[in-house]
Design a protein around this motif. Structure first.
Motif, mmCIF file in Angstrom:
data_model
loop_
_atom_site.group_PDB
_atom_site.id
_atom_site.type_symbol
_atom_site.label_atom_id
_atom_site.label_comp_id
_atom_site.label_asym_id
_atom_site.label_seq_id
_atom_site.Cartn_x
_atom_site.Cartn_y
_atom_site.Cartn_z
ATOM 1 N N LEU A 7 6.072 1.649 -7.749
ATOM 2 C CA LEU A 7 4.961 1.071 -6.998
ATOM 3 C C LEU A 7 4.923 -0.451 -7.056
ATOM 4 O O LEU A 7 5.307 -1.063 -8.051
ATOM 5 N N GLU A 8 4.426 -1.037 -5.984
ATOM 6 C CA GLU A 8 4.086 -2.455 -5.924
ATOM 7 C C GLU A 8 2.597 -2.656 -5.650
ATOM 8 O O GLU A 8 2.007 -3.642 -6.074
ATOM 9 N N THR A 9 2.014 -1.692 -4.910
ATOM 10 C CA THR A 9 0.630 -1.827 -4.451
ATOM 11 C C THR A 9 -0.153 -0.555 -4.724
ATOM 12 O O THR A 9 0.362 0.544 -4.517
ATOM 13 N N LEU A 107 0.805 -4.765 -10.946
ATOM 14 C CA LEU A 107 0.709 -4.155 -9.627
ATOM 15 C C LEU A 107 -0.432 -4.789 -8.839
ATOM 16 O O LEU A 107 -1.477 -5.131 -9.396
ATOM 17 N N GLN A 108 -0.250 -4.922 -7.539
ATOM 18 C CA GLN A 108 -1.323 -5.426 -6.687
ATOM 19 C C GLN A 108 -2.347 -4.324 -6.470
ATOM 20 O O GLN A 108 -2.007 -3.222 -6.045
ATOM 21 N N THR A 165 6.226 1.852 -1.321
ATOM 22 C CA THR A 165 5.928 1.438 -2.692
ATOM 23 C C THR A 165 4.417 1.347 -2.918
ATOM 24 O O THR A 165 3.949 0.527 -3.703
ATOM 25 N N THR A 166 3.670 2.179 -2.200
ATOM 26 C CA THR A 166 2.202 2.113 -2.236
ATOM 27 C C THR A 166 1.592 3.449 -2.639
ATOM 28 O O THR A 166 2.052 4.512 -2.218
ATOM 29 N N ARG A 180 -1.081 9.638 4.207
ATOM 30 C CA ARG A 180 0.237 10.280 4.114
ATOM 31 C C ARG A 180 0.913 10.313 5.476
ATOM 32 O O ARG A 180 2.124 10.067 5.590
ATOM 33 N N SER A 181 0.157 10.636 6.507
ATOM 34 C CA SER A 181 0.718 10.688 7.851
ATOM 35 C C SER A 181 1.209 9.316 8.307
ATOM 36 O O SER A 181 2.125 9.213 9.125
ATOM 37 N N ALA A 182 0.584 8.257 7.764
ATOM 38 C CA ALA A 182 0.981 6.898 8.111
ATOM 39 C C ALA A 182 2.150 6.405 7.263
ATOM 40 O O ALA A 182 2.599 5.268 7.437
ATOM 41 N N GLY A 183 2.626 7.243 6.347
ATOM 42 C CA GLY A 183 3.803 6.893 5.566
ATOM 43 C C GLY A 183 3.548 6.399 4.161
ATOM 44 O O GLY A 183 4.504 6.029 3.453
ATOM 45 N N ILE A 184 2.289 6.360 3.718
ATOM 46 C CA ILE A 184 1.996 5.951 2.344
ATOM 47 C C ILE A 184 2.717 6.910 1.394
ATOM 48 O O ILE A 184 2.547 8.125 1.482
#
Length: 235
Positions: A7-9, A107-108, A165-166, A180-184
């Motif tokens: 993860l980054e965010t 992490l942000q 990475t979110t 999830r549908s948006a790719g998170i």
């Protein structure tokens, strides 16, 4: 449950995730109906039924969360009415420890909320929550609720992120499904958003926790190992 090293965010919902949802539930289901009944000379039960019908008709839309919309529609100052029960605003268990642990990892952390800016200001004044995170975005700034899949693309304008990475943490399964549908890449549900209500059932596809203390050990262990990993050999 969560791969912290990837993860980054970390995007965090506010009401029901960081703050006890009891405040909002009490306001909309008890306090507002009582004050609405007084203003309109209605029996409290009639006022409550009428309000719930109006509110549910806006579910999933930005109006559902919009203080300005409800103030105009009901001819009542919703923000002022919320301040009348502001003493109920408070953290969910272990939130401060969790946010402090996130900050130590580097992490942000960004609060991504459907809360209207006016009650958001009230909640920040009561809790100082903004001091624990790197930023706060209200969906009202973008004109779409988090339930709208297009919200996540628009969010890049205010909180740039890489979806792979979110992590998104929320008590609303519909929001998590949208993310999830948006790719998170990773999503986490909260099962006990309201301290006065029983826990919800888990989601069949999204990992869930009751409280953040269930995550503290894994954050420390995974990030510690990640930071101590040796550099690649030059040979």
């Amino acid at each position: 449950m969560i791969n912290w090293t990837s993860l980054e965010t970390v995007f965090l919902d506010m009401d029901g995730t960081l703050l006890d949802l009891h405040f909002d539930n009490h306001f909309w289901l008890e306090h507002l109906p009582r004050r609405y009944a007084e203003q309109n000379n209605l029996h409290p039960d009639e006022a409550k039924d009428r309000l719930i019908s109006m509110i549910m008709a806006e579910r999933g839309t930005l109006n559902w969360y919009c203080t300005d919309y409800w103030s105009e529609r009901l001819a009542m100052d919703i923000t002022s009415l919320k301040s009348e029960v502001g003493d109920l605003i408070g953290y969910r268990p272990h939130v401060a420890s969790f946010l402090q642990a996130l900050k130590k990892t580097g992490l942000q952390s960004v609060i991504v909320t459907n809360c209207h800016p006016d009650p958001l200001k009230l909640k920040l004044q009561r809790t100082g929550l903004d001091s624990f995170v790197d930023g706060i975005v209200s969906s009202h700034q973008l004109g779409r609720p988090k339930e709208d899949i297009a919200f996540w693309k628009d969010l890049q304008q205010l909180a740039p992120y890489r979806a792979d990475t979110t992590l998104m943490v929320d008590d609303s399964f519909s929001v998590l499904e949208s993310a999830r549908s948006a790719g998170i890449a990773q999503c986490l549900g909260i099962l006990t958003p309201d301290s006065k209500q029983a826990a919800r059932e888990t989601h069949p596809e999204i990992p869930c926790v009751h409280h953040f203390d269930e995550l503290l050990t894994s954050i420390h262990q995974q990030r510690s190992l990640h930071q101590k990993s040796p550099l690649p050999s030059a040979g």
